[in-house]
Scaffold this active site. Structure first.
Site, PDB file in Angstrom:
ATOM      1  N   ARG A 113    -112.723  13.022  12.921  1.00  0.00           N
ATOM      2  CA  ARG A 113    -112.248  12.808  14.414  1.00  0.00           C
ATOM      3  C   ARG A 113    -112.368  14.392  14.790  1.00  0.00           C
ATOM      4  O   ARG A 113    -111.527  15.227  14.492  1.00  0.00           O
ATOM      5  CB  ARG A 113    -110.570  12.359  14.199  1.00  0.00           C
ATOM      6  CG  ARG A 113    -110.326  12.506  15.663  1.00  0.00           C
ATOM      7  CD  ARG A 113    -109.038  11.904  15.831  1.00  0.00           C
ATOM      8  NE  ARG A 113    -109.264  10.269  16.238  1.00  0.00           N
ATOM      9  CZ  ARG A 113    -108.476   9.509  16.801  1.00  0.00           C
ATOM     10  NH1 ARG A 113    -107.224   9.926  16.942  1.00  0.00           N
ATOM     11  NH2 ARG A 113    -108.919   8.365  16.650  1.00  0.00           N
ATOM     12  N   HIS A 149    -115.927   7.129  21.287  1.00  0.00           N
ATOM     13  CA  HIS A 149    -115.235   6.733  20.304  1.00  0.00           C
ATOM     14  C   HIS A 149    -115.625   5.361  20.029  1.00  0.00           C
ATOM     15  O   HIS A 149    -115.342   4.109  20.249  1.00  0.00           O
ATOM     16  CB  HIS A 149    -113.635   6.468  20.771  1.00  0.00           C
ATOM     17  CG  HIS A 149    -112.680   6.098  19.977  1.00  0.00           C
ATOM     18  ND1 HIS A 149    -112.886   6.187  18.593  1.00  0.00           N
ATOM     19  CD2 HIS A 149    -111.460   6.065  19.992  1.00  0.00           C
ATOM     20  CE1 HIS A 149    -111.560   5.887  18.052  1.00  0.00           C
ATOM     21  NE2 HIS A 149    -110.865   5.828  18.965  1.00  0.00           N
ATOM     22  N   GLN A 154    -113.743   2.431  18.092  1.00  0.00           N
ATOM     23  CA  GLN A 154    -112.658   1.766  19.145  1.00  0.00           C
ATOM     24  C   GLN A 154    -113.773   0.624  19.902  1.00  0.00           C
ATOM     25  O   GLN A 154    -113.315  -0.426  19.778  1.00  0.00           O
ATOM     26  CB  GLN A 154    -112.162   2.838  20.033  1.00  0.00           C
ATOM     27  CG  GLN A 154    -111.313   2.312  20.945  1.00  0.00           C
ATOM     28  CD  GLN A 154    -110.003   1.552  20.208  1.00  0.00           C
ATOM     29  OE1 GLN A 154    -109.402   2.189  19.665  1.00  0.00           O
ATOM     30  NE2 GLN A 154    -109.742   0.395  20.611  1.00  0.00           N
ATOM     31  N   ASP A 182    -106.832   3.287  29.201  1.00  0.00           N
ATOM     32  CA  ASP A 182    -106.653   4.237  28.296  1.00  0.00           C
ATOM     33  C   ASP A 182    -105.663   5.264  29.017  1.00  0.00           C
ATOM     34  O   ASP A 182    -105.694   5.358  30.081  1.00  0.00           O
ATOM     35  CB  ASP A 182    -107.999   4.695  27.902  1.00  0.00           C
ATOM     36  CG  ASP A 182    -107.953   5.960  26.849  1.00  0.00           C
ATOM     37  OD1 ASP A 182    -106.909   5.870  26.166  1.00  0.00           O
ATOM     38  OD2 ASP A 182    -108.834   6.673  26.601  1.00  0.00           O
ATOM     39  N   CYS A 242    -106.806   0.672  24.113  1.00  0.00           N
ATOM     40  CA  CYS A 242    -107.030   1.234  22.593  1.00  0.00           C
ATOM     41  C   CYS A 242    -105.835   1.687  22.204  1.00  0.00           C
ATOM     42  O   CYS A 242    -105.845   1.806  20.844  1.00  0.00           O
ATOM     43  CB  CYS A 242    -108.310   2.534  22.834  1.00  0.00           C
ATOM     44  SG  CYS A 242    -107.683   3.651  23.815  1.00  0.00           S
ATOM     45  N   ARG A 248    -109.259  -3.106  14.694  1.00  0.00           N
ATOM     46  CA  ARG A 248    -109.727  -1.892  14.105  1.00  0.00           C
ATOM     47  C   ARG A 248    -110.164  -1.921  12.643  1.00  0.00           C
ATOM     48  O   ARG A 248    -110.984  -1.292  12.241  1.00  0.00           O
ATOM     49  CB  ARG A 248    -108.679  -0.657  14.427  1.00  0.00           C
ATOM     50  CG  ARG A 248    -108.863  -0.249  15.918  1.00  0.00           C
ATOM     51  CD  ARG A 248    -109.993   0.419  16.498  1.00  0.00           C
ATOM     52  NE  ARG A 248    -110.514   1.560  15.641  1.00  0.00           N
ATOM     53  CZ  ARG A 248    -109.963   2.754  15.775  1.00  0.00           C
ATOM     54  NH1 ARG A 248    -109.257   2.779  16.976  1.00  0.00           N
ATOM     55  NH2 ARG A 248    -110.637   3.644  15.034  1.00  0.00           N
TER      56      ARG A 248
HETATM   57  N1   CP Z   1    -107.111   3.904  19.343  1.00  0.00           N
HETATM   58  C1   CP Z   1    -107.109   4.978  18.333  1.00  0.00           C
HETATM   59  O1   CP Z   1    -108.241   5.718  18.154  1.00  0.00           O
HETATM   60  O2   CP Z   1    -105.903   5.183  17.676  1.00  0.00           O
HETATM   61  P1   CP Z   1    -105.667   6.410  16.966  1.00  0.00           P
HETATM   62  O3   CP Z   1    -105.785   7.756  17.785  1.00  0.00           O
HETATM   63  O4   CP Z   1    -104.054   6.264  16.626  1.00  0.00           O
HETATM   64  O5   CP Z   1    -106.390   6.524  15.880  1.00  0.00           O
HETATM   65  N1  NVA Z   2    -108.966   9.061  25.177  1.00  0.00           N
HETATM   66  C1  NVA Z   2    -108.180   8.950  24.247  1.00  0.00           C
HETATM   67  C2  NVA Z   2    -108.168   8.004  23.215  1.00  0.00           C
HETATM   68  C3  NVA Z   2    -107.218   7.869  21.987  1.00  0.00           C
HETATM   69  C4  NVA Z   2    -107.645   6.948  21.149  1.00  0.00           C
HETATM   70  C5  NVA Z   2    -108.143  10.400  23.490  1.00  0.00           C
HETATM   71  O1  NVA Z   2    -109.258  11.065  23.500  1.00  0.00           O
HETATM   72  O2  NVA Z   2    -107.044  10.988  23.285  1.00  0.00           O
END
Ligand code: CP
Ligand code: NVA
Length: 309
Positions: free
Chosen positions: A106, A133, A136, A226, A266, A294
């Site tokens: 990430r 993502h 997701q 989101d 999400c 997930r």
């Molecule tokens: N939706 C999602 O990716 O959650 P986290 O940021 O908690 O991993």
């Molecule tokens: N768009 C959000 C998604 C979190 C899972 C972010 O990048 O923070």
């Protein structure tokens, strides 16, 4: 079908590969739900996980997914690895590639993922970047398909920021033949260049953009939102909260949608901003089923990339 080497972006996968990832995820979910366990197809395999940003679902789903499949999840913290800071991405990739069997990362900058993939010699999974993502998106379409029984002629209305989650959703909807209808405030659209790129690679893309949330949900089967302030955008928070006025998925927006439409998010959710507390708990909310998926979707990804399924 060409086997998938990495999961960096849905755009790099074919419709067949996306379909296969979902089918493997369903099979692993069925096995787990009916027997309480999965076959240990990843025994003696290690997944290295790097998090430059916080996470609950991604971290837990990959950790638990690895454990259920008999493998070892290894979580590395951002400061510990210092991807591109303590040492070059290429060196981290080569070292992890010599000891582990997969990398899930990430990151802020998407190009760190492509850098890892170029040099690691093992599968690399995008656990969210500023750009996209994909993990997701797989869990999201799995949730939609489970609910409706199929995806044919469905419309997903995304209300909010044209961000990483929206981009992967547009791509996966294109791959699976779902209409993607997006309503954003002016200035928060998915960039034109990105939409053109997606359309040129995904011929079946059915993409409609508007600035009117009511128009977007009127024929929707799925309403998706989101956060308005993604990780890394905290300094823009006050401006964004103002700019997104009128884009909350609340009871009155839900009333403008067909009676069968379900709601997805999400997570993490900010109640009172992009979604109301009432809609979070509404009988047509499938948000926590989506979060659970997930786990199952990520098992599908691990099985395909690391166990040759
Ligand atoms: N939706 C999602 O990716 O959650 P986290 O940021 O908690 O991993
Ligand atoms: N768009 C959000 C998604 C979190 C899972 C972010 O990048 O923070």
């Amino acid at each position: 079908m060409k086997p998938l080497k990495h999961l960096i972006s849905i755009l790099d996968t074919s419709s067949e590969q996306v379909r296969h990832l979902l089918d493997v995820a369903y099979a692993l979910k069925d096995q787990f739900v009916s027997t309480g366990k999965n076959d240990p197809i990843l025994v003696h395999k290690t997944l290295a996980m790097i998090f430059e940003k916080p996470s609950l679902r991604t971290r837990v789903s990959f950790s638990v997914g690895m454990t259920h499949l008999g493998g070892v999840p290894l979580v590395l913290s951002r400061d510990e690895v210092g991807l591109g800071v303590r040492e070059p991405v290429e060196d981290v990739a080569r070292v992890l590639g010599s000891m582990c069997d997969g990398i899930m990362a990430r990151v802020f900058e998407h190009k760190k993922l492509t850098g890892l993939a170029k040099h690691a010699g093992i599968p690399v999974i995008n656990g969210l970047s500023d750009h996209s993502h994909p993990c997701q998106a797989l869990a999201d379409l799995m949730t939609v398909e489970e609910h409706f029984g199929d995806l044919k002629h469905r419309t997903l209305a995304y209300i909010g920021d044209g961000n990483n989650v929206a981009r992967s959703l547009a791509e996966i909807c294109g791959r699976l033949g779902v209409r993607f209808q997006i309503a954003t405030p002016r200035g928060y659209e998915l960039p034109d260049a990105d939409v053109k790129k997606i359309a040129s690679k995904i011929k079946s893309l059915d993409y409609i953009a508007t600035h009117d949330p009511i128009k977007a949900v009127r024929r929707a089967d799925v309403i998706y939102t989101d956060t308005w302030v993604s990780m890394g955008q905290e300094a823009e928070k006050q401006k964004r909260l103002k700019d997104f006025t009128g884009f909350c998925v609340n009871e009155s927006l839900l009333a403008a949608a067909p009676k069968h439409a379900i709601v997805l998010h999400c997570l993490p959710a900010y109640r009172g901003y992009e979604i109301s507390a009432g809609v979070m708990e509404h009988p047509r909310s499938r948000i926590f089923q989506q979060a659970e998926n997930r786990l199952h979707a990520q098992k599908g990804v691990l099985a395909c990339l690391m166990a040759g399924r």
